[in-house]
Scaffold this motif. Structure first.
Motif, PDB file in Angstrom:
ATOM      1  N   TYR A 210      19.314 -51.208  29.202  1.00 34.56           N
ATOM      2  CA  TYR A 210      18.196 -50.824  30.065  1.00 34.56           C
ATOM      3  C   TYR A 210      18.542 -49.549  30.829  1.00 34.56           C
ATOM      4  CZ  TYR A 210      17.459 -55.825  29.343  1.00 34.56           C
ATOM      5  OH  TYR A 210      17.335 -57.063  28.776  1.00 34.56           O
ATOM      6  N   GLU A 211      17.503 -48.872  31.290  1.00 39.64           N
ATOM      7  CA  GLU A 211      17.688 -47.783  32.242  1.00 39.64           C
ATOM      8  C   GLU A 211      17.661 -48.394  33.642  1.00 39.64           C
ATOM      9  OE1 GLU A 211      14.571 -45.020  31.541  1.00 39.64           O
ATOM     10  OE2 GLU A 211      15.417 -44.304  29.651  1.00 39.64           O
ATOM     11  N   GLY A 212      18.574 -47.940  34.513  1.00 39.39           N
ATOM     12  CA  GLY A 212      18.645 -48.533  35.846  1.00 39.39           C
ATOM     13  C   GLY A 212      18.893 -47.494  36.927  1.00 39.39           C
ATOM     14  N   GLU A 213      18.993 -47.988  38.147  1.00 40.58           N
ATOM     15  CA  GLU A 213      19.194 -47.103  39.306  1.00 40.58           C
ATOM     16  C   GLU A 213      20.003 -47.863  40.355  1.00 40.58           C
ATOM     17  OE1 GLU A 213      16.137 -45.419  42.540  1.00 40.58           O
ATOM     18  OE2 GLU A 213      15.765 -44.606  40.527  1.00 40.58           O
ATOM     19  N   LEU A 214      21.008 -47.174  40.910  1.00 38.48           N
ATOM     20  CA  LEU A 214      21.818 -47.796  41.962  1.00 38.48           C
ATOM     21  C   LEU A 214      21.077 -47.750  43.294  1.00 38.48           C
ATOM     22  CD1 LEU A 214      25.382 -46.355  41.222  1.00 38.48           C
ATOM     23  CD2 LEU A 214      24.392 -48.513  40.433  1.00 38.48           C
ATOM     24  N   THR A 215      21.368 -48.723  44.163  1.00 43.24           N
ATOM     25  CA  THR A 215      20.790 -48.742  45.512  1.00 43.24           C
ATOM     26  C   THR A 215      21.888 -48.352  46.515  1.00 43.24           C
ATOM     27  OG1 THR A 215      21.357 -51.040  45.973  1.00 43.24           O
ATOM     28  CG2 THR A 215      19.290 -50.637  44.793  1.00 43.24           C
ATOM     29  N   LYS A 216      21.479 -48.107  47.746  1.00 42.41           N
ATOM     30  CA  LYS A 216      22.457 -47.689  48.758  1.00 42.41           C
ATOM     31  C   LYS A 216      23.432 -48.809  49.119  1.00 42.41           C
ATOM     32  CE  LYS A 216      19.356 -48.656  52.660  1.00 42.41           C
ATOM     33  NZ  LYS A 216      18.652 -48.065  53.820  1.00 42.41           N
ATOM     34  N   ASN A 217      23.035 -50.062  48.863  1.00 43.58           N
ATOM     35  CA  ASN A 217      23.935 -51.192  49.184  1.00 43.58           C
ATOM     36  C   ASN A 217      24.708 -51.676  47.954  1.00 43.58           C
ATOM     37  OD1 ASN A 217      21.636 -52.139  47.998  1.00 43.58           O
ATOM     38  ND2 ASN A 217      21.471 -53.983  49.272  1.00 43.58           N
ATOM     39  N   TYR A 218      24.866 -50.760  46.966  1.00 45.64           N
ATOM     40  CA  TYR A 218      25.729 -50.970  45.799  1.00 45.64           C
ATOM     41  C   TYR A 218      25.247 -52.072  44.853  1.00 45.64           C
ATOM     42  CZ  TYR A 218      28.541 -48.394  49.181  1.00 45.64           C
ATOM     43  OH  TYR A 218      28.968 -47.500  50.121  1.00 45.64           O
ATOM     44  N   MET A 219      23.951 -52.226  44.819  1.00 48.07           N
ATOM     45  CA  MET A 219      23.330 -53.102  43.819  1.00 48.07           C
ATOM     46  C   MET A 219      22.766 -52.192  42.718  1.00 48.07           C
ATOM     47  SD  MET A 219      23.239 -56.340  45.299  1.00 48.07           S
ATOM     48  CE  MET A 219      21.767 -57.272  44.926  1.00 48.07           C
ATOM     49  N   VAL A 220      22.324 -52.812  41.619  1.00 48.62           N
ATOM     50  CA  VAL A 220      21.692 -52.028  40.556  1.00 48.62           C
ATOM     51  C   VAL A 220      20.326 -52.639  40.239  1.00 48.62           C
ATOM     52  CG1 VAL A 220      22.862 -53.336  38.702  1.00 48.62           C
ATOM     53  CG2 VAL A 220      21.920 -51.074  38.221  1.00 48.62           C
ATOM     54  N   GLU A 221      19.319 -51.778  40.179  1.00 54.14           N
ATOM     55  CA  GLU A 221      17.973 -52.213  39.818  1.00 54.14           C
ATOM     56  C   GLU A 221      17.716 -51.883  38.353  1.00 54.14           C
ATOM     57  OE1 GLU A 221      15.480 -50.062  42.509  1.00 54.14           O
ATOM     58  OE2 GLU A 221      15.665 -51.549  44.117  1.00 54.14           O
TER      59      GLU A 221
ATOM     60  N   ASN B 151      36.112 -49.609  50.990  1.00 57.01           N
ATOM     61  CA  ASN B 151      37.092 -49.636  52.096  1.00 57.01           C
ATOM     62  C   ASN B 151      36.810 -50.796  53.061  1.00 57.01           C
ATOM     63  OD1 ASN B 151      34.991 -48.830  53.776  1.00 57.01           O
ATOM     64  ND2 ASN B 151      35.650 -46.690  53.918  1.00 57.01           N
ATOM     65  N   ALA B 152      37.577 -50.853  54.126  1.00 58.79           N
ATOM     66  CA  ALA B 152      37.482 -51.971  55.077  1.00 58.79           C
ATOM     67  C   ALA B 152      36.124 -52.052  55.740  1.00 58.79           C
ATOM     68  CB  ALA B 152      38.572 -51.817  56.144  1.00 58.79           C
ATOM     69  N   GLU B 153      35.425 -50.922  55.836  1.00 55.14           N
ATOM     70  CA  GLU B 153      34.081 -50.919  56.433  1.00 55.14           C
ATOM     71  C   GLU B 153      32.995 -51.250  55.405  1.00 55.14           C
ATOM     72  OE1 GLU B 153      36.201 -48.097  57.151  1.00 55.14           O
ATOM     73  OE2 GLU B 153      36.809 -49.316  58.874  1.00 55.14           O
ATOM     74  N   GLY B 154      33.418 -51.555  54.178  1.00 53.56           N
ATOM     75  CA  GLY B 154      32.438 -51.890  53.144  1.00 53.56           C
ATOM     76  C   GLY B 154      31.740 -50.678  52.558  1.00 53.56           C
ATOM     77  N   VAL B 155      32.418 -49.500  52.636  1.00 57.29           N
ATOM     78  CA  VAL B 155      31.825 -48.258  52.117  1.00 57.29           C
ATOM     79  C   VAL B 155      32.545 -47.861  50.824  1.00 57.29           C
ATOM     80  CG1 VAL B 155      31.417 -45.799  52.593  1.00 57.29           C
ATOM     81  CG2 VAL B 155      31.163 -47.494  54.429  1.00 57.29           C
TER      82      VAL B 155
ATOM     83  N   GLU C  77      33.154 -40.685  51.101  1.00 61.02           N
ATOM     84  CA  GLU C  77      32.095 -41.635  50.726  1.00 61.02           C
ATOM     85  C   GLU C  77      31.335 -41.162  49.477  1.00 61.02           C
ATOM     86  OE1 GLU C  77      28.042 -43.758  52.518  1.00 61.02           O
ATOM     87  OE2 GLU C  77      29.310 -42.545  53.847  1.00 61.02           O
ATOM     88  N   ILE C  78      31.018 -42.095  48.609  1.00 65.76           N
ATOM     89  CA  ILE C  78      30.204 -41.795  47.421  1.00 65.76           C
ATOM     90  C   ILE C  78      28.800 -42.322  47.661  1.00 65.76           C
ATOM     91  CG2 ILE C  78      29.915 -42.193  44.935  1.00 65.76           C
ATOM     92  CD1 ILE C  78      32.951 -42.697  44.787  1.00 65.76           C
ATOM     93  N   GLN C  79      27.831 -41.420  47.608  1.00 68.13           N
ATOM     94  CA  GLN C  79      26.433 -41.822  47.798  1.00 68.13           C
ATOM     95  C   GLN C  79      25.882 -42.388  46.479  1.00 68.13           C
ATOM     96  OE1 GLN C  79      24.883 -41.773  50.679  1.00 68.13           O
ATOM     97  NE2 GLN C  79      26.497 -40.691  51.814  1.00 68.13           N
ATOM     98  N   THR C  80      25.354 -43.592  46.519  1.00 65.01           N
ATOM     99  CA  THR C  80      24.868 -44.230  45.279  1.00 65.01           C
ATOM    100  C   THR C  80      23.350 -44.356  45.206  1.00 65.01           C
ATOM    101  OG1 THR C  80      25.093 -46.412  46.285  1.00 65.01           O
ATOM    102  CG2 THR C  80      26.979 -45.588  45.010  1.00 65.01           C
ATOM    103  N   ALA C  81      22.663 -44.222  46.348  1.00 63.04           N
ATOM    104  CA  ALA C  81      21.206 -44.459  46.348  1.00 63.04           C
ATOM    105  C   ALA C  81      20.498 -43.520  45.372  1.00 63.04           C
ATOM    106  CB  ALA C  81      20.649 -44.261  47.755  1.00 63.04           C
ATOM    107  N   GLY C  82      19.783 -44.105  44.423  1.00 63.41           N
ATOM    108  CA  GLY C  82      18.974 -43.318  43.490  1.00 63.41           C
ATOM    109  C   GLY C  82      19.719 -42.804  42.273  1.00 63.41           C
ATOM    110  N   VAL C  83      21.014 -43.112  42.154  1.00 58.71           N
ATOM    111  CA  VAL C  83      21.786 -42.642  40.991  1.00 58.71           C
ATOM    112  C   VAL C  83      21.301 -43.359  39.731  1.00 58.71           C
ATOM    113  CG1 VAL C  83      24.082 -42.579  39.924  1.00 58.71           C
ATOM    114  CG2 VAL C  83      23.818 -42.039  42.356  1.00 58.71           C
ATOM    115  N   LYS C  84      20.950 -42.579  38.699  1.00 54.37           N
ATOM    116  CA  LYS C  84      20.439 -43.154  37.444  1.00 54.37           C
ATOM    117  C   LYS C  84      21.604 -43.634  36.581  1.00 54.37           C
ATOM    118  CE  LYS C  84      16.206 -41.792  38.436  1.00 54.37           C
ATOM    119  NZ  LYS C  84      15.198 -42.756  38.910  1.00 54.37           N
ATOM    120  N   VAL C  85      21.465 -44.831  36.046  1.00 53.60           N
ATOM    121  CA  VAL C  85      22.534 -45.407  35.228  1.00 53.60           C
ATOM    122  C   VAL C  85      21.962 -46.050  33.966  1.00 53.60           C
ATOM    123  CG1 VAL C  85      24.139 -45.852  37.124  1.00 53.60           C
ATOM    124  CG2 VAL C  85      22.409 -47.567  36.549  1.00 53.60           C
TER     125      VAL C  85
END
Length: 500
Positions: free
Chosen positions: A371-382, A402-406, A414-422
């Motif tokens: 499938y085509e998908g997209e990452l969310t800012k909270n590290y899930m995949v849609e 890391n310890a702060e969950g980032v 920090e790696i920004q994941t929101a909207g990344v196409k996968v």
């Protein structure tokens, strides 16, 4: 430019109804003059809708229908040289047989050429004479083998005779194409078999093009020059009855046409395939190591003494079916169905062999759900209409949470994941089904297909957003069951879309 030998051609035909249901999807077909073509498939696969578009009762949402090279998709039914015979014969009970058949002829006109008093050649439209109508009705009755029935009442006829009158009424107008929508469905088994042979003989005598709709495999194989196997609004395979039966190009076709043993296997060498725990020689030359589906017809399994068999098994049941025995054998985890003239005893251990031409191998193109998908800012995949937990660190080498969950890279940035196409891959073996559709994670859908593969079932589950998931399960669920799909976090494989 369409070849003149093709009487009808369907190009990119789609039919979408008002509720947005797409009954026919990208349908492409060429029919030669004089061919007997059958649309074969389960209920709801789009075959009758396609026939209705050829007849003019439905208009395609997209695409073209060409008759002798001319576009006719917007032409009304009465302007097409096409007649249709339905499962319900729609005969007029108040008219005798002659008047039923002659009904259309009495409305028909012919072009007559004549000279006026000044010697000019003109044309005019005239109705057919009584003698012309009588001759045509008589000829139609002769073709359907009901001569002398002209004065009989419809009420005195059997189902088979009524069906023949419906055909006579259609062919008396001398159409270029005769469409038949499950016309034998209302008949009993013996009458249906007789009518199959009679329809084939009629087709040969008339020499016109027949397009026939049925869900009955035997009808399709018995009568057709060309079979169009349909499922889910799409063409699965087009071929002669022999090609469709002996060389199915999908497991759906193999499962739907006749009876088949279907197994999951892999190519173990050049023209060698491994399944059911053994290696067999085959005729299909596919890449070594490729995952494949293996199709073996029950009549091609050869029973031997245990020591002479490529595999062995224990007989579970023996059923006498008149022309053959049907024997079910358990070989390891796999079930083997055998059909032959020789019987066996329940509990007996037997050997089984296969000739190379008794094995048909096709690439297993459904071992991965992609499938085509997209990452969310909270590290899930849609993807596929749902949101899933996944391990995004596998997507970025050297990254960690890391310890702060980032999510950070090796440098701690920090790696920004929101909207990344996968691109998302989910193996069929990793998905499980649950009948608890009220609670829990995962997405829900209906089972639209199930095929038995020797030691497990292969299911297709379709979500409300029209996404399909392929999965395996050793247990039998029912078609149309509403289920929840559970996808483990570790089984979701991700890759960046721009890497593909």
């Amino acid at each position: 430019m369409m070849s003149v030998e093709n009487i009808i051609e369907l190009k990119g035909i789609k039919k979408r109804f008002e509720d947005n249901f797409e009954a026919v999807k990208d349908f492409n077909l060429q029919v030669k003059k004089g061919e007997f073509v059958t649309f074969l498939g389960p209920s709801g696969c789009g075959k009758t809708t396609t026939l209705r578009m050829i007849a003019g009762f439905d208009i395609p949402t997209e695409g073209q229908i060409l008759l002798n090279g001319k576009e006719i998709s917007q032409l009304p039914p009465n302007k097409r040289p096409i007649n249709t015979v339905f499962q319900r014969y729609a005969l007029f009970p108040h008219l005798n047989i002659f008047d039923n058949i002659a009904f259309g002829l009495k409305l028909k006109t012919k072009t007559v050429t004549y000279q006026n008093a000044s010697g000019e050649t003109l044309t005019r439209q005239e109705k057919l004479t009584r003698e012309e109508i009588r001759e045509k009705v008589s000829h139609a009755l002769q073709i359907v083998d009901l001569e002398g029935f002209e004065k009989r009442s419809i009420a005195t006829l059997s189902g088979g005779q009524q069906q023949r009158i419906a055909i006579a009424r259609a062919i008396v107008n001398e159409p270029e194409i005769l469409l038949l929508d499950e016309p034998l469905g209302a008949l009993d088994l013996k009458m249906r078999k007789e009518m199959q042979l009679e329809l084939k003989a009629m087709h040969k005598e008339l020499g016109i093009t027949f397009i026939y709709v049925t869900h009955d495999q035997e009808e399709a194989l018995t009568m057709s020059d060309k079979v169009v196997v349909m499922s889910d609004g799409k063409i699965q395979q087009i071929g002669t009855p022999e090609e469709i039966y002996n060389e199915p190009n999908t497991v759906f076709v193999a499962d739907f046409i006749g009876e088949s043993n279907i197994y999951t296997g892999h190519m173990s060498g050049i023209r060698k395939v491994n399944f059911c725990g053994a290696e067999f020689e085959c005729l299909d030359d596919l890449p070594t190591g490729a995952k494949v589906d293996v199709i073996v017809r029950p009549e091609d399994v050869i029973m031997t003494e245990p020591e002479k068999g490529t595999i062995t098994g224990v007989v579970q049941s023996v059923i006498f079916k008149g022309m053959h025995y049907e024997i079910i054998v358990e070989s390891g985890d796999n079930e083997v169905v055998i059909q032959g003239t020789r019987g066996a005893k329940v509990g007996e251990t037997i050997g089984m062999c296969l000739e190379p031409d008794g094995i048909h191998v096709i690439l297993a193109d459904t071992n991965q759900n992609i499938y085509e998908g997209e990452l969310t800012k909270n590290y899930m995949v849609e993807f596929a209409g749902g949101e899933y937990d996944c391990d995004v660190t596998r997507l970025y080498p050297g990254s960690t949470i890391n310890a702060e969950g980032v999510l950070v890279d090796a440098s701690g940035d920090e790696i920004q994941t929101a909207g990344v196409k996968v691109k998302v891959k989910v193996p069929v073996e990793s998905i499980t089904m649950s009948d608890d559709t009220e609670n829990g994670e995962g997405i829900c859908g209906n089972i639209i297909s199930l095929i038995y593969k020797g030691d497990h079932y292969h299911y297709i589950v379709r979500t409300k957003d029209e996404f399909d998931f392929h999965l395996h399960d050793e247990y039998l669920w029912n078609e149309n069951d509403y289920v929840r799909l559970l996808i483990p976090k570790d089984s979701i494989e991700l890759s960046l879309a721009d890497e593909n």
